[in-house]
Design an enzyme around this catalytic site. Structure first.
Site, PDB file in Angstrom:
ATOM      1  N   SER A   1       5.661 -83.721   2.311  1.00 47.69           N
ATOM      2  CA  SER A   1       6.861 -83.439   1.515  1.00 47.69           C
ATOM      3  C   SER A   1       7.841 -82.506   2.223  1.00 47.69           C
ATOM      4  O   SER A   1       9.049 -82.739   2.232  1.00 47.69           O
ATOM      5  CB  SER A   1       6.464 -82.828   0.164  1.00 47.69           C
ATOM      6  OG  SER A   1       5.727 -83.744  -0.606  1.00 47.69           O
TER       7      SER A   1
ATOM      8  N   LYS B   1      -1.082 -80.254 -11.637  1.00 47.36           N
ATOM      9  CA  LYS B   1      -0.186 -81.048 -12.479  1.00 47.36           C
ATOM     10  C   LYS B   1      -0.394 -80.795 -13.972  1.00 47.36           C
ATOM     11  O   LYS B   1       0.547 -80.888 -14.759  1.00 47.36           O
ATOM     12  CB  LYS B   1      -0.342 -82.536 -12.172  1.00 47.36           C
ATOM     13  CG  LYS B   1       0.209 -82.964 -10.821  1.00 47.36           C
ATOM     14  CD  LYS B   1       0.139 -84.469 -10.651  1.00 47.36           C
ATOM     15  CE  LYS B   1       0.744 -84.905  -9.327  1.00 47.36           C
ATOM     16  NZ  LYS B   1       0.758 -86.383  -9.195  1.00 47.36           N
TER      17      LYS B   1
ATOM     18  N   GLY C   1      -3.940 -86.359 -13.080  1.00 52.27           N
ATOM     19  CA  GLY C   1      -2.554 -86.401 -13.538  1.00 52.27           C
ATOM     20  C   GLY C   1      -1.858 -87.711 -13.250  1.00 52.27           C
ATOM     21  O   GLY C   1      -1.113 -88.239 -14.089  1.00 52.27           O
ATOM     22  N   ALA C   2      -2.074 -88.285 -12.069  1.00 51.25           N
ATOM     23  CA  ALA C   2      -1.425 -89.547 -11.708  1.00 51.25           C
ATOM     24  C   ALA C   2      -1.920 -90.680 -12.604  1.00 51.25           C
ATOM     25  O   ALA C   2      -1.144 -91.539 -13.029  1.00 51.25           O
ATOM     26  CB  ALA C   2      -1.692 -89.876 -10.242  1.00 51.25           C
TER      27      ALA C   2
ATOM     28  N   GLY D   1      -9.644 -93.404 -11.674  1.00 50.61           N
ATOM     29  CA  GLY D   1      -9.297 -91.989 -11.641  1.00 50.61           C
ATOM     30  C   GLY D   1      -8.889 -91.495 -13.016  1.00 50.61           C
ATOM     31  O   GLY D   1      -8.477 -92.285 -13.880  1.00 50.61           O
TER      32      GLY D   1
ATOM     33  N   ASP E   1       6.084 -89.585 -11.647  1.00 52.70           N
ATOM     34  CA  ASP E   1       5.097 -90.621 -11.333  1.00 52.70           C
ATOM     35  C   ASP E   1       5.296 -91.843 -12.221  1.00 52.70           C
ATOM     36  O   ASP E   1       5.235 -92.980 -11.761  1.00 52.70           O
ATOM     37  CB  ASP E   1       3.672 -90.092 -11.520  1.00 52.70           C
ATOM     38  CG  ASP E   1       3.252 -89.114 -10.437  1.00 52.70           C
ATOM     39  OD1 ASP E   1       3.831 -89.182  -9.334  1.00 52.70           O
ATOM     40  OD2 ASP E   1       2.350 -88.298 -10.687  1.00 52.70           O
TER      41      ASP E   1
ATOM     42  N   THR F   1       1.712 -80.659  -7.129  1.00 57.85           N
ATOM     43  CA  THR F   1       0.700 -81.632  -6.741  1.00 57.85           C
ATOM     44  C   THR F   1      -0.686 -81.093  -7.098  1.00 57.85           C
ATOM     45  O   THR F   1      -0.828 -80.018  -7.693  1.00 57.85           O
ATOM     46  CB  THR F   1       0.814 -81.984  -5.240  1.00 57.85           C
ATOM     47  OG1 THR F   1      -0.044 -83.096  -4.960  1.00 57.85           O
ATOM     48  CG2 THR F   1       0.436 -80.812  -4.352  1.00 57.85           C
TER      49      THR F   1
END
Length: 231
Positions: free
Chosen positions: A16, A64, A130-131, A127, A104, A60
């Site tokens: 990033s 999150k 957060g994502a 998973g 996201d 990240t």
């Protein structure tokens, strides 16, 4: 000069900082982007205190969800998801106000929506971080049901060991939201093997389900690198 940054731990793998600084330079934007590698979310207060000129932050792994109590407000999507990866700073009466957003869900929905058809009714989300929560909410908004897959038994989830060929026939769209196993250290070889097999299975299933699974999104966790495979 405007100042932005990323909070998380660890951040050695993250691209990033270089990406945004190169973008600022190429677009002639007077701004800089820094990494704030904090071992505890409580250290966010120190980051804010030492950097009063901050205009915004990205968030990240693993913060999150943990960052939410430190915010003044949440966007509706972020509230529903329960995870934040963008923090906007605005001026308030008593200082800066921090509002959390989740980008996201925006990226995921825009990527996958054009490829959905009437056969896509169920998705398997690998998973539970957060994502994955953003993906779950995004699929829900698009009218696609989803089940999350966890390493350990959890409410409203199934485990990798419970996945069978019959499961894959029902869930025609696997979405990988686990951190890269080579970075996280959280996944055993058996879990990595299952994830790999699921992706391979989805490739073969495409031929037998008349393009039921034309698209796989692999969100490689911490570095937020999104790999899109169009079959």
């Amino acid at each position: 000069m405007q100042k932005y940054g990323l909070i998380g731990y660890p951040l050695g793998h993250s691209f990033s900082k270089n990406y945004f600084n190169q973008k600022f330079e190429s677009e002639n934007i007077d701004a800089t982007y820094l990494n704030f590698e904090i071992p505890n979310i409580k250290d966010l207060k120190t980051v804010l205190k030492d950097n009063p000129e901050l205009n915004g932050l990205n968030v990240t792994i693993p913060y999150k969800e943990q960052v939410i109590p430190y915010l003044d407000d949440l966007d509706e999507d972020a509230r529903l998801i329960g995870a934040v990866n963008v923090i906007k700073f605005t001026k308030g009466i008593f200082g800066k106000k921090l509002k959390g957003y989740n980008s996201d869900i925006i990226g995921f929905k825009r990527s996958i929506e054009p490829l959905l058809n009437e056969t896509h009714r169920k998705a398997l989300i690998l998973g539970t971080g957060g994502a994955s929560k953003a993906v779950f909410q995004g699929l829900r908004q698009l009218g696609v049901g989803a089940t999350l897959v966890s390493r350990k038994p959890k409410e409203h989830c199934i485990t990798y060991e419970e996945i069978t060929p019959k499961t894959m026939q029902q869930y025609t769209r696997p979405v990988n939201c686990v951190p890269s196993p080579y970075n996280s250290g959280h996944f055993s070889l058996s879990h990595i093997a299952v994830i790999s097999i699921l992706i391979i299975l989805s490739l073969f299933m495409c031929e037998f389900t008349v393009h039921n699974n034309p698209y796989i999104v692999c969100n490689h966790g911490r570095n937020k690198l999104k790999t899109e495979i169009k079959l």
